[in-house]
Design a protein around this motif. Structure first.
Motif, short mmCIF file in Angstrom:
data_model
loop_
_atom_site.label_atom_id
_atom_site.label_comp_id
_atom_site.label_asym_id
_atom_site.label_seq_id
_atom_site.Cartn_x
_atom_site.Cartn_y
_atom_site.Cartn_z
N UNK A 74 -3.09 3.60 -40.25
CA UNK A 74 -2.26 2.49 -40.67
C UNK A 74 -0.94 2.56 -39.94
N UNK A 75 -0.44 1.44 -39.49
CA UNK A 75 0.80 1.39 -38.72
C UNK A 75 1.89 0.79 -39.59
N UNK A 76 2.94 1.59 -39.85
CA UNK A 76 4.06 1.13 -40.67
C UNK A 76 5.09 0.42 -39.81
N UNK A 77 5.95 -0.35 -40.47
CA UNK A 77 7.03 -1.03 -39.77
C UNK A 77 7.92 -0.01 -39.08
N UNK A 78 8.53 -0.41 -37.96
CA UNK A 78 9.34 0.52 -37.17
C UNK A 78 10.67 -0.13 -36.80
N UNK A 79 11.64 0.71 -36.47
CA UNK A 79 12.94 0.26 -35.99
C UNK A 79 12.91 0.30 -34.47
N UNK A 80 12.96 -0.87 -33.85
CA UNK A 80 12.95 -0.96 -32.40
C UNK A 80 14.32 -1.35 -31.83
N UNK A 81 15.33 -1.42 -32.68
CA UNK A 81 16.67 -1.76 -32.20
C UNK A 81 16.99 -3.23 -32.30
N UNK A 82 15.99 -4.09 -32.23
CA UNK A 82 16.13 -5.53 -32.43
C UNK A 82 14.91 -6.01 -33.18
N UNK A 83 14.99 -7.17 -33.84
CA UNK A 83 13.82 -7.70 -34.56
C UNK A 83 12.65 -7.92 -33.61
N UNK A 84 11.44 -7.75 -34.14
CA UNK A 84 10.25 -7.94 -33.33
C UNK A 84 9.25 -8.83 -34.06
N UNK A 85 8.37 -9.44 -33.28
CA UNK A 85 7.29 -10.27 -33.81
C UNK A 85 6.03 -9.43 -33.95
N UNK A 86 5.29 -9.65 -35.03
CA UNK A 86 3.96 -9.06 -35.17
C UNK A 86 2.94 -10.10 -34.74
N UNK A 87 2.03 -9.73 -33.87
CA UNK A 87 1.10 -10.72 -33.32
C UNK A 87 -0.22 -10.09 -32.95
N UNK A 88 -1.17 -10.95 -32.64
CA UNK A 88 -2.48 -10.52 -32.13
C UNK A 88 -2.68 -11.16 -30.77
N UNK A 89 -3.13 -10.37 -29.81
CA UNK A 89 -3.39 -10.85 -28.46
C UNK A 89 -4.89 -10.87 -28.23
N UNK A 90 -5.39 -11.97 -27.74
CA UNK A 90 -6.83 -12.13 -27.53
C UNK A 90 -7.21 -11.72 -26.11
N UNK A 91 -8.22 -10.86 -25.98
CA UNK A 91 -8.70 -10.46 -24.67
C UNK A 91 -9.80 -11.41 -24.20
N UNK A 92 -10.10 -11.35 -22.91
CA UNK A 92 -11.13 -12.24 -22.37
C UNK A 92 -12.51 -11.94 -22.93
N UNK A 93 -12.74 -10.67 -23.35
CA UNK A 93 -14.04 -10.35 -23.93
C UNK A 93 -14.05 -10.50 -25.44
N UNK A 94 -13.06 -11.22 -26.00
CA UNK A 94 -13.13 -11.67 -27.38
C UNK A 94 -12.60 -10.74 -28.44
N UNK A 95 -11.73 -9.78 -28.09
CA UNK A 95 -11.16 -8.87 -29.08
C UNK A 95 -9.71 -9.26 -29.38
N UNK A 96 -9.29 -9.04 -30.62
CA UNK A 96 -7.91 -9.25 -31.02
C UNK A 96 -7.19 -7.90 -31.04
N UNK A 97 -6.11 -7.81 -30.28
CA UNK A 97 -5.32 -6.58 -30.18
C UNK A 97 -4.03 -6.73 -30.98
N UNK A 98 -3.74 -5.75 -31.83
CA UNK A 98 -2.49 -5.77 -32.58
C UNK A 98 -1.32 -5.41 -31.67
#
Length: 422
Positions: A153-177
């Motif tokens: 499980x991935x908890x929220x993190x401090x990156x120094x500035x606000x960040x967006x949580x998103x999913x990126x779709x690969x060409x072979x049909x997978x969603x990457x966090x």
């Protein structure tokens, strides 16, 4: 008893491959893995009663050791992200493995001989057992771990500035966090292979105004797909990340870089070899990822060839993925985009091969060994120098001051010695 144990192992393999596949995958993705395991277990059950005592004991120990590993992976997965799918059958493998190993010990004890040469015979058996363990059991065990990495499980993190949580779709049909900190300076850097693995490096880049896209590799943590700790097929993840950044209004054209750590460094090199959208690459801790790299290591690698070949073959079967090309064949294709190779003097896994990758690469290129650092520990070993070198590299490469078009206009971009004293 052995046949019953083989049946339980077959049940676990069936659940793992067909009934509870990883998110984003289906039974058809695991036909080779499932079929191969079932065939091996069937053959083992058939030949077991035909073997002499020593053969039966060896077979029982091998399956017992791998069964114990299955339970260890199930426990690790449960502790990190909760029990799921094959974890439930995995819990039964530990006691089964102990029973198999215990049976092997009993068989060996009962079959001991009282001949004069019994000590010589036992020494020969012990030596053969070590060779089998080193050349077969260990590499197969590593291959199982590589293709069954426990999620977390991935908890929220401090990156120094606000960040967006998103999913990126690969060409072979997978969603990457992924997490994305928007760019301030018009450039962005992809960090790979996990979101939480290298947060200090991400904050370092954020402080300099870079957008930072942190991606979980396929099969890792929040991303779909089957894991592969050797990074095979991982370049598709980087291609998807580059395509996503190219559509961002805060990222100017041609200002996308990548930084990869360990296997992520190897994948970043492979992706850059075929994706001109990556304008600059930092690879830290790249090493060996198949038998192809072991061939470069001289006598040390040659001695490991049987082990490496078995491990590579096992990963091919368990992942249904072909090994990636050798990095020495890939790195020349990155030029004229700049390349920065970083490796630790106290690292492992073939990190010394970075000198070979550097020699194979074309300019502009940099090689930096940090003698006192451990694997991917450059920032911890030399925080100020690491930040100056890495961010300075991206500053020049992504802001159009010489490196991005293949010219070297500063000391930093001229070839550095493979060895550097602290």
């Amino acid at each position: 008893m052995f046949s019953a144990a083989a049946l339980v192992l077959a049940l676990h393999s069936t659940v793992d491959s067909f009934l509870a596949p990883e998110p984003g995958t289906g039974p058809g993705d695991h036909l080779l893995r499932g079929a191969a395991v079932l065939v091996v277990l069937t053959i083992a059950a058939v030949v077991y009663p035909l073997l002499p005592a020593g053969g039966r004991a060896a077979l029982a120990i091998v399956l017992g050791a791998l069964a114990v590993e299955g339970t260890a992976l199930a426990i690790a997965d449960t502790r990190a992200a909760g029990a799921r799918g094959e974890d439930w059958t995995g819990f039964a493998l530990g006691p089964l493995g102990v029973l198999l190993v215990g049976t092997a010990i009993v068989i060996l004890w009962r079959s001991r001989k009282a001949a004069r040469a019994r000590y010589l015979r036992r020494a020969g058996i012990a030596l053969a057992a070590m060779v089998v363990a080193y050349w077969f059991v260990v590499p197969v065990g590593v291959a199982i771990l590589a293709t069954h990495r426990p999620r977390a499980d991935v908890a929220a993190a401090d990156l120094g500035r606000p960040y967006e949580e998103l999913m990126i779709r690969t060409r072979d049909g997978l969603d990457l966090a992924a997490w994305y900190v928007p760019s301030v300076n018009g450039a962005a850097v992809i960090s790979y292979p996990t979101r939480q693995g290298k947060l200090p490096q991400a904050r370092m880049l954020v402080r300099r105004g870079y957008g930072v896209l942190l991606v979980d590799a396929r099969g890792y943590d929040g991303s779909e797909g089957d894991p592969n700790l050797l990074g095979w097929a991982g370049a598709r993840d980087i291609h998807a990340a580059v395509a996503w950044l190219q559509r961002r209004p805060d990222v100017k054209k041609g200002r996308i870089g990548g930084i990869g750590f360990s296997v992520g460094g190897e994948v970043m090199l492979e992706a850059a070899a075929s994706n001109s959208g990556l304008r600059a690459v930092v690879s830290e801790g790249a090493g060996v990822r198949s038998v192809r790299e072991d061939l470069l290591r001289g006598p040390r690698g040659w001695l490991a060839l049987p082990e490496s070949a078995v491990q590579t073959a096992a990963v091919v079967v368990l992942s249904a993925t072909a090994p990636s090309p050798s990095l020495t064949d890939l790195v020349p294709r990155i030029s004229p985009r700049p390349l920065f190779l970083v490796y630790a003097g106290r690292g492992g896994g073939g990190e010394e091969l970075n000198a070979d990758y550097y020699r194979a690469a074309l300019r502009p290129k940099i090689l930096w060994e940090i003698p006192e650092a451990r694997h991917v520990g450059g920032l911890q070993a030399r925080p100020r120098e690491y930040e100056e070198r890495v961010t300075g590299f991206f500053d020049r490469a992504l802001h159009g001051r010489g490196e991005a078009d293949g010219t070297a206009d500063s000391q930093e971009t001229r070839p550095l010695p493979a060895k550097e004293e602290p």
